[in-house]
Write an enzyme that holds these catalytic residues in place. Structure first.
Site, mmCIF file in Angstrom:
data_model
loop_
_atom_site.group_PDB
_atom_site.id
_atom_site.type_symbol
_atom_site.label_atom_id
_atom_site.label_comp_id
_atom_site.label_asym_id
_atom_site.label_seq_id
_atom_site.Cartn_x
_atom_site.Cartn_y
_atom_site.Cartn_z
ATOM 1 N N SER A 1 0.735 -1.164 -0.163
ATOM 2 C CA SER A 1 0.037 0.086 -0.077
ATOM 3 C C SER A 1 0.928 1.194 0.002
ATOM 4 C CB SER A 1 -0.882 -0.045 1.076
ATOM 5 O OG SER A 1 -2.019 0.857 1.114
ATOM 6 N N ASP B 1 -5.885 1.910 -3.529
ATOM 7 C CA ASP B 1 -7.168 1.685 -2.778
ATOM 8 C C ASP B 1 -7.784 2.910 -1.961
ATOM 9 O OD1 ASP B 1 -5.366 1.343 -0.982
ATOM 10 O OD2 ASP B 1 -6.111 -0.473 -0.061
ATOM 11 N N SER C 1 -1.130 1.245 17.087
ATOM 12 C CA SER C 1 -1.291 1.108 15.756
ATOM 13 C C SER C 1 -1.454 -0.414 15.337
ATOM 14 C CB SER C 1 0.176 1.617 15.224
ATOM 15 O OG SER C 1 0.338 1.116 13.728
ATOM 16 N N ARG D 1 -0.477 5.608 18.832
ATOM 17 C CA ARG D 1 -0.909 6.862 18.110
ATOM 18 C C ARG D 1 -1.819 7.651 18.975
ATOM 19 N NH1 ARG D 1 0.986 5.864 13.220
ATOM 20 N NH2 ARG D 1 0.591 3.888 12.078
HETATM 21 C C1 16G Z 1 -4.330 -0.289 7.438
HETATM 22 C C2 16G Z 1 -5.745 -0.251 6.895
HETATM 23 C C3 16G Z 1 -6.252 1.049 6.907
HETATM 24 C C4 16G Z 1 -5.889 1.697 8.128
HETATM 25 C C5 16G Z 1 -4.332 1.661 8.825
HETATM 26 C C6 16G Z 1 -4.255 2.018 10.162
HETATM 27 C C7 16G Z 1 -6.938 -1.613 5.378
HETATM 28 C C8 16G Z 1 -7.112 -2.171 3.977
HETATM 29 N N1 16G Z 1 -5.952 -1.069 5.687
HETATM 30 O O1 16G Z 1 -3.629 0.338 6.421
HETATM 31 O O2 16G Z 1 -7.506 1.137 6.932
HETATM 32 O O3 16G Z 1 -6.242 3.267 8.291
HETATM 33 O O4 16G Z 1 -4.152 0.278 8.465
HETATM 34 O O5 16G Z 1 -2.776 2.111 10.460
HETATM 35 O O6 16G Z 1 -7.736 -1.915 6.186
HETATM 36 P P1 16G Z 1 -2.695 2.005 12.125
HETATM 37 O O7 16G Z 1 -3.223 0.887 12.833
HETATM 38 O O8 16G Z 1 -1.000 1.840 11.769
HETATM 39 O O9 16G Z 1 -2.872 3.213 12.298
HETATM 40 ZN ZN ZN Z 2 -3.479 1.006 -0.156
#
Ligand code: 16G
Ligand code: ZN
Length: 529
Positions: free
Chosen positions: A64, A284, A496, A503
Site C-alpha cells: 500500500s 485503494d 497502531s 498513535r
Molecule cells: C491499514 C488499513 C487502513 C488503516 C490503517 C491504520 C486496510 C485496507 N488498511 O492500512 O484502513 O487506516 O491500517 O493503520 O484496512 P494504523 O493501525 O497503523 O494506524
Molecule cells: Zn492502499
C-alpha cells in the site's frame, strides 16, 4: 501433501527472531523478511478455497502506502471482501511455524478443524503492485499454492481493488462483470458514460491525478484513455513512474498529502480551484485537494468525501421516491466537525468503528446505502440487496436509473481510488459544485496526530471503537482531564495495527490547542508505558 511440501518448502525458511501477525490489512513489513510468510499464505489460500468448495480466493502482494522496501500480502474472500476474521489467526499460526514438521502439524489441524476435503480443486487469483520485491514474493507464494493442487491465475500488476473486483467477478458467473481487467474497465466506464449522458451533463471534466508512482498510474490511464477520454477537457496523471520502484509513495501519494497537508511533488503550475487527487501505492485510497487564490492548500479527505456522498445520496433518494436508508460509517479519526455536520445538518445516522476497512465495511452493510470512509481516504459505498432489487437501467425515473448506474460505478468490494475518483467527479458535475463549494459544507476542527514509540504497544487496550482506553488503568481518566481543559477538545490513544507504535490524536478549537493537547496526551502515554 507431505512430499510436495517438503520439496516446495526448500529455500523458504522462517527468519529467526521475528513474529508475524496478520494485521489490519494482512502481513506487512520489510520485504526481505516476507518470503516464508507468502509461502505459508499461499498454502492457507489453497486451504480456504478448498474449504469453500473450490470458490476462488484472491492473494494481493502489496504494502500500500508503505515505503518501497516494504511489502505485504493479504487474502481476498470470494465475494471480494477481506479474509474472514476467524481465519486471520490461522494465517498467523502458519506464518510463525519454525520447521516443516510444525507447518505440517498446523496444516493438519486446520484441515481437521474445518473438515476440509483436500481433493476439492482450489482456485486462486493472484496479483501484485509495482514493488521491486513483487516477482520473487509471487514465486514463493506460488510454491505455497502448489503444495496443494490449485488452479492459479496470475494477473500480474493490478491495483488492490481490481483484484477484489476480479475475485468477486470470478465467483459470480458473469452477473458482477467479466473477470478480466477489460471487464473491470468496461463496468466502470459504461456506468460513467450512462450517468453523464442520461443526466444531460455537458461540461467536461478536469482532474490531475497524483498516482504515487504506483500501479494506479497505468491503470487509471488505461481506463480513461481507452474508454472515456472524450468526457475530459483536462486529464493528467503525474507521479506515474512505476519503472523506478524507489519513487513509490515518495513525496507524493495520498498518505504524503494527508500527513503533510501540502501538494505532492510534480504538480505543474498549480492553479487556484483546480481539482487534484492523490492515490496511494496500490490505489485503494484517495484524497482530493485544491489551492485557494491565496495559494492556501485545502484538503478534501475521506471525511469530506463521505459528507459529499451523503448529501448527494440523500437528494437522489428523495427524487427516486424509494424508501431507502442512508448511513455513514467513520472511525475515531473522523474530524469532529464532519460528524457534527452529518448528524446535525444532514441528519444521517453516523456509526463509529475501530480502524481498518473491514470494520467499516461490515457496519456499512446495515444500510441500504452504507457510505464508509476513513479520514485517510479508504472507503466506498455499499448498496443493499433491497436497493439493488428496486433499481434498474430501464426505469422511466431518471433518479432510479442514475442510482442503478452508481451501483455499477462504485466498487462495492472495497475502497477503490479509481472508482471513487470517477464517482466524485460525476457527483460534483451533477451538483454543479466546484472544489470550493464542496469544501464549504463544514470547516475541519484543527487536529494533530502523533506517533509515540513505547516498549510494548500491546499494553494499550481500547473499547468504544477505540475512543476509550481500558488499559493501562487510570490513563483514560488523565486524558479526560486534559481534554476538558480545551474548548471542543477531543483526544484518543490507540496502538497502531501496522507499526510498533502508539498513535495519539487530538483536536480542539484552535491549531495551538490541538497541538498542546496532543503533546500533553503523548506525555501521559509515555508516563504510563
Ligand atoms: C491499514 C488499513 C487502513 C488503516 C490503517 C491504520 C486496510 C485496507 N488498511 O492500512 O484502513 O487506516 O491500517 O493503520 O484496512 P494504523 O493501525 O497503523 O494506524
Ligand atoms: Zn492502499
Amino acid at each position: 501433501m507431505e512430499l510436495s511440501l517438503k520439496k516446495l518448502s526448500q529455500g523458504h525458511l522462517k527468519p529467526n527472531n521475528v513474529t508475524f501477525q496478520y494485521g489490519t490489512a494482512g502481513f506487512r513489513m520489510k520485504a526481505s523478511l516476507l518470503d516464508y510468510v507468502v509461502f505459508t499464505t499461499g498454502i492457507l489460500a489453497a486451504l480456504r478455497s478448498k474449504y469453500l468448495q473450490g470458490k476462488t480466493i484472491g492473494i494481493m502482494i502489496t504494502a500500500s502506502h508503505n515505503p518501497p522496501e516494504d511489502n505485504g500480502v493479504k487474502l481476498v474472500d470470494p465475494m471480494g471482501e477481506m479474509l474472514a476474521q476467524t481465519w486471520e489467526a490461522h494465517a498467523t499460526t502458519l506464518a510463525n511455524t519454525s520447521s516443516i514438521e510444525a507447518l505440517i502439524d498446523e496444516i493438519i489441524k486446520i484441515v481437521d478443524l474445518f473438515e476440509i476435503d483436500l481433493k476439492t480443486q482450489s482456485s486462486v487469483f493472484i496479483a501484485r503492485d509495482s514493488r521491486e520485491s513483487g516477482p520473487a514474493l509471487l514465486k514463493s507464494t506460488i510454491d505455497g499454492l502448489n503444495v496443494f493442487d490449485s488452479a492459479i491465475r496470475d494477473f500480474g500488476l493490478l491495483t488492490t481493488p481490481q483484484l477484489h473486483y476480479l475475485v468477486r467477478a470470478g465467483n459470480s458467473n458473469g452477473s458482477f462483470g467479466h473477470p478480466s481487467s477489460e471487464g473491470y474497465y468496461a463496468k466502470l466506464s459504461i456506468a460513467f458514460k450512462q450517468i453523464y449522458k442520461i443526466n444531460g451533463l455537458n461540461n467536461k471534466i478536469s482532474i490531475i491525478v497524483d498516482a504515487a508512482n504506483g500501479i494506479g498510474a497505468p491503470k487509471v490511464q488505461e481506463l480513461i484513455h481507452d474508454n472515456i477520454l472524450e468526457y475530459f477537457d483536462h486529464f493528467l496523471v503525474v507521479n506515474n513512474n512505476i519503472e523506478n520502484p524507489r519513487l513509490l509513495n515518495y513525496n507524493c501519494g495520498a498518505d504524503f498529502v494527508k500527513t503533510n497537508q501540502k501538494l505532492p511533488e510534480n504538480i505543474p503550475n498549480p492553479e487556484p480551484f483546480n481539482l487534484y487527487c492523490s492515490f496511494d501505492g496500490d490505489a485503494d485510497r484517495i484524497v482530493f485537494y485544491y489551492i485557494t487564490e491565496e495559494k492556501h492548500f485545502q484538503l478534501l479527505d475521506g471525511d469530506k468525501i463521505s459528507t459529499l456522498l451523503a448529501s448527494y445520496f440523500i437528494k437522489l433518494i428523495k427524487l427516486t421516491g424509494l424508501d431507502l436508508s442512508v448511513g455513514v460509517v467513520q472511525t475515531a479519526y473522523a474530524n469532529g466537525a464532519s460528524t457534527k455536520y452529518l448528524s446535525e445538518v444532514l441528519k444521517v445516522p453516523v456509526e463509529c468503528t475501530p480502524t481498518g476497512v473491514k470494520h467499516l465495511h461490515h457496519v456499512a452493510q446495515n444500510f441500504d446505502i452504507g457510505i464508509y470512509f476513513e479520514a485517510n481516504g479508504h472507503g466506498t459505498v455499499l448498496f443493499s440487496d433491497n436497493l439493488l432489487n428496486k433499481v434498474s437501467p430501464t426505469s422511466s425515473n431518471l433518479s432510479i436509473k442514475t442510482l442503478y448506474y452508481l451501483t455499477e460505478l462504485i466498487n462495492q468490494t472495497v475502497g477503490d481510488a479509481i472508482s471513487d475518483c470517477l464517482t466524485i467527479l460525476l457527483i460534483l458535475k451533477l451538483l454543479d459544485n466546484g472544489p470550493n463549494e464542496w469544501n464549504s459544507n463544514y470547516q475541519d476542527l484543527p487536529n494533530k496526530l502523533l506517533k509515540v514509540i513505547v516498549n510494548d504497544r500491546n499494553l494499550f487496550k481500547t473499547t468504544n471503537a477505540e475512543r476509550t482506553l481500558v488499559q493501562p488503568k487510570g490513563l483514560q481518566m488523565k486524558i479526560d482531564e486534559k481534554v476538558n481543559q480545551y474548548p471542543n477538545g477531543r483526544s484518543f490513544v490507540r496502538a497502531s495495527g501496522t507499526e510498533d507504535a502508539v498513535r495519539v490524536y487530538a483536536e480542539a478549537a484552535t491549531k495551538d490547542d490541538s497541538i498542546a493537547l496532543a503533546d500533553q496526551v503523548a506525555e501521559l502515554v509515555k508516563e504510563f508505558s
